[in-house]
Scaffold this active site. Structure first.
Site, PDB file in Angstrom:
ATOM      1  N   GLY A   1      68.830  52.080  82.185  1.00 51.04           N
ATOM      2  CA  GLY A   1      68.602  53.168  80.870  1.00 51.04           C
ATOM      3  C   GLY A   1      69.498  51.896  78.977  1.00 51.04           C
ATOM      4  O   GLY A   1      70.267  51.337  79.772  1.00 51.04           O
TER       5      GLY A   1
ATOM      6  N   GLN B   1      73.251  61.141  73.818  1.00 49.22           N
ATOM      7  CA  GLN B   1      74.151  60.557  73.981  1.00 49.22           C
ATOM      8  C   GLN B   1      73.835  59.122  74.106  1.00 49.22           C
ATOM      9  O   GLN B   1      74.228  57.806  73.651  1.00 49.22           O
ATOM     10  CB  GLN B   1      74.878  60.857  75.169  1.00 49.22           C
ATOM     11  CG  GLN B   1      75.835  61.312  74.998  1.00 49.22           C
ATOM     12  CD  GLN B   1      76.692  61.556  76.631  1.00 49.22           C
ATOM     13  OE1 GLN B   1      76.214  61.894  77.704  1.00 49.22           O
ATOM     14  NE2 GLN B   1      77.835  60.856  76.918  1.00 49.22           N
TER      15      GLN B   1
ATOM     16  N   MET C   1      76.727  62.931  81.144  1.00 48.65           N
ATOM     17  CA  MET C   1      75.772  61.929  81.938  1.00 48.65           C
ATOM     18  C   MET C   1      77.073  61.145  81.872  1.00 48.65           C
ATOM     19  O   MET C   1      78.553  61.000  81.690  1.00 48.65           O
ATOM     20  CB  MET C   1      75.284  60.728  81.028  1.00 48.65           C
ATOM     21  CG  MET C   1      74.295  61.859  80.852  1.00 48.65           C
ATOM     22  SD  MET C   1      72.834  60.170  80.343  1.00 48.65           S
ATOM     23  CE  MET C   1      71.025  61.276  80.170  1.00 48.65           C
TER      24      MET C   1
ATOM     25  N   GLU D   1      78.025  65.180  84.884  1.00 48.11           N
ATOM     26  CA  GLU D   1      76.898  65.483  85.137  1.00 48.11           C
ATOM     27  C   GLU D   1      76.443  64.874  86.810  1.00 48.11           C
ATOM     28  O   GLU D   1      75.962  66.149  87.807  1.00 48.11           O
ATOM     29  CB  GLU D   1      75.115  65.278  84.168  1.00 48.11           C
ATOM     30  CG  GLU D   1      75.708  63.371  85.545  1.00 48.11           C
ATOM     31  CD  GLU D   1      75.030  62.057  84.906  1.00 48.11           C
ATOM     32  OE1 GLU D   1      73.076  63.044  83.257  1.00 48.11           O
ATOM     33  OE2 GLU D   1      74.521  61.152  84.624  1.00 48.11           O
TER      34      GLU D   1
ATOM     35  N   THR E   1      76.430  49.057  79.803  1.00 46.49           N
ATOM     36  CA  THR E   1      75.809  50.607  79.999  1.00 46.49           C
ATOM     37  C   THR E   1      76.584  51.732  79.567  1.00 46.49           C
ATOM     38  O   THR E   1      77.809  51.432  79.583  1.00 46.49           O
ATOM     39  CB  THR E   1      76.184  51.181  81.908  1.00 46.49           C
ATOM     40  OG1 THR E   1      76.405  52.629  82.099  1.00 46.49           O
ATOM     41  CG2 THR E   1      77.051  50.282  82.142  1.00 46.49           C
TER      42      THR E   1
ATOM     43  N   ARG F   1      84.390  82.624  73.113  1.00 48.82           N
ATOM     44  CA  ARG F   1      84.325  82.391  74.284  1.00 48.82           C
ATOM     45  C   ARG F   1      84.233  80.843  75.025  1.00 48.82           C
ATOM     46  O   ARG F   1      85.046  80.227  74.166  1.00 48.82           O
ATOM     47  CB  ARG F   1      82.194  81.756  73.900  1.00 48.82           C
ATOM     48  CG  ARG F   1      81.367  82.722  73.285  1.00 48.82           C
ATOM     49  CD  ARG F   1      80.200  82.410  72.857  1.00 48.82           C
ATOM     50  NE  ARG F   1      79.529  83.515  72.621  1.00 48.82           N
ATOM     51  CZ  ARG F   1      78.175  83.281  72.323  1.00 48.82           C
ATOM     52  NH1 ARG F   1      78.275  82.472  71.569  1.00 48.82           N
ATOM     53  NH2 ARG F   1      77.417  84.867  71.974  1.00 48.82           N
TER      54      ARG F   1
ATOM     55  N   ASP G   1      77.896  54.107  80.740  1.00 52.40           N
ATOM     56  CA  ASP G   1      79.119  55.052  81.882  1.00 52.40           C
ATOM     57  C   ASP G   1      79.952  54.299  82.283  1.00 52.40           C
ATOM     58  O   ASP G   1      80.518  54.511  82.670  1.00 52.40           O
ATOM     59  CB  ASP G   1      77.921  54.895  83.394  1.00 52.40           C
ATOM     60  CG  ASP G   1      76.336  55.392  82.999  1.00 52.40           C
ATOM     61  OD1 ASP G   1      76.349  56.673  82.548  1.00 52.40           O
ATOM     62  OD2 ASP G   1      75.849  55.322  84.352  1.00 52.40           O
TER      63      ASP G   1
HETATM   64  O1  F6P Z   1      73.405  55.083  84.243  1.00 57.73           O
HETATM   65  C1  F6P Z   1      72.752  55.791  82.026  1.00 57.73           C
HETATM   66  C2  F6P Z   1      72.603  56.960  82.766  1.00 57.73           C
HETATM   67  O2  F6P Z   1      72.723  57.358  81.105  1.00 57.73           O
HETATM   68  C3  F6P Z   1      73.476  58.153  83.128  1.00 57.73           C
HETATM   69  O3  F6P Z   1      74.646  58.539  82.473  1.00 57.73           O
HETATM   70  C4  F6P Z   1      71.981  59.082  83.248  1.00 57.73           C
HETATM   71  O4  F6P Z   1      72.459  59.681  85.178  1.00 57.73           O
HETATM   72  C5  F6P Z   1      70.828  58.313  83.175  1.00 57.73           C
HETATM   73  O5  F6P Z   1      71.331  57.058  82.596  1.00 57.73           O
HETATM   74  C6  F6P Z   1      69.738  59.085  82.922  1.00 57.73           C
HETATM   75  O6  F6P Z   1      68.836  58.439  83.594  1.00 57.73           O
HETATM   76  P1  F6P Z   1      67.280  58.293  82.964  1.00 57.73           P
HETATM   77  O7  F6P Z   1      67.428  58.069  81.028  1.00 57.73           O
HETATM   78  O8  F6P Z   1      66.469  57.954  83.574  1.00 57.73           O
HETATM   79  O9  F6P Z   1      66.834  59.981  82.740  1.00 57.73           O
END
Ligand code: F6P
Length: 341
Positions: free
Chosen positions: A12, A274, A171, A223, A127, A164, A129
């Site tokens: 990604g 993001q 992600m 997620e 990343t 609400r 993440d």
């Molecule tokens: O690993 C980075 C990430 O953005 C994750 O947080 C997410 O689950 C995944 O890539 C999404 O991947 P794609 O862009 O292939 O849908």
């Protein structure tokens, strides 16, 4: 003739890749190398698709999101003739070294190629993440979490106007770092991370209390969270990872909250927003530092290593150690956020 370094970005994309590419290219050029950009990650390395890339191509890329090289989630070890393709391209392109910018998957491939074929590779961690164990931070994370934090603030405004509860899904795969920083930085009321199953009773109690006190309740959910009682069939990508995009975590949590608390609830999934846009200052500087260091490691012949941030130092760690395990949110961090939210 100058020795040639190839650069690829895999997995990604995330903000900070272009500053990192810029760092590699400018420093490599200073050290007397020329660079080529492999197109679309390992896919381009299998096919030998490369374009020359020089300092003038990258100078203004420091503030640009995405990756100027393109990326893919191709795994050469899962493609017929994939590894042979990589080795052949390495020869055909007359490479001295390959700098691979990626996360766990891309760097796992780099590590295998180094171990099994003695390929001259250096890894650069990226990343959003932030789940690579051997480095304190990866670029992309700061930008992603900052954006999500801003989303929390916006959701709070509209949520309060309508009295609400609002659920924001972020992600981050199987590590809850993005959700954790988003919740703390944005002042959310509840955090759901993959490191522990959602405690429905606790979630609803906290939502009710926040709503009673401030007319709005904000939940940040990762997620990949595990919601008790609900199981969905999961799909896997080429690296054997769950594809998380269709899990509908925010919607599922919102339904539970509405049913249990009778508070009207809405959801927002920030998703790929993001991952785009200009990198924050932190990600620009980190990207640049790790890129420059990667060029240094090539020059020093320190192959089989990944650049890592440890404290304030940018150092080399073995790719083997760097890809051994995921960095997930620790119990200490969970306690910290539990005490706060
Ligand atoms: O690993 C980075 C990430 O953005 C994750 O947080 C997410 O689950 C995944 O890539 C999404 O991947 P794609 O862009 O292939 O849908």
């Amino acid at each position: 003739m100058a020795k040639r370094i190839a650069i690829l970005t895999g997995g990604g994309d995330c903000p900070g890749l272009n500053p990192a590419i810029r760092g590699v290219v400018i420093k490599a050029h200073k050290l007397g190398y020329e660079c080529v950009g492999i197109q679309e990650g390992w896919k381009g390395m299998i096919n030998g698709t490369a374009k020359p890339i020089g300092p003038d191509d990258v100078r203004e890329m420091v503030g640009r999101g995405g990756t100027m090289l393109g990326t893919s989630r191709t795994n050469p070890y899962k493609k017929e003739g994939g590894v042979q393709g990589v080795l052949a391209s390495f020869k055909k392109l007359d490479l001295h070294a390959l700098v691979a910018l990626g996360g766990e998957d891309t760097l796992g491939v780099a590590n295998k190629l180094y171990k099994e074929h003695k390929l001259n590779v250096v890894g650069v961690p990226k990343t959003m993440d932030n789940d690579l164990d051997a480095t304190d931070y990866t670029f992309g994370f700061d930008t992603a979490a900052t954006l999500a934090m801003e989303a929390v603030e916006r959701l709070r405004d509209t949520g309060r106007s309508h009295r609400r509860a609002m659920v924001l899904e972020v992600m981050g795969r199987h590590a809850g770092w993005v959700a954790l920083y988003t919740a703390i930085g944005g002042g959310a009321d509840y955090l759901c991370v993959p490191e522990r199953p959602v405690d429905i009773k606790d979630l609803c109690a906290k939502v009710k209390a926040a709503h009673a006190a401030r007319q709005v309740a904000i939940v940040v959910a990762s997620e990949a969270v595990d919601i008790p009682g609900e199981k969905k069939e999961e799909q896997l990508d080429e690296f054997g990872h769950m594809i998380l995009k269709d899990r509908g975590v925010a919607e599922r949590l919102a339904k539970i909250i509405e049913t249990e608390t009778k508070i009207e609830t809405r959801t927002a999934v920030i998703g790929h927003m993001q991952r785009g846009g200009p990198p924050t200052m932190f990600d620009r500087i980190l990207g640049t530092r790790v890129g420059v260091k990667a060029a240094d490691l090539v020059h020093e012949g320190k192959f089989g290593n990944m650049v890592a941030l440890k404290g304030d130092a940018v150092i080399a760690v073995s790719l083997e150690a760097a890809t051994a395990k995921l960095k997930t949110v620790t119990p200490e961090w969970l306690k910290f956020s539990d005490d706060l939210l």
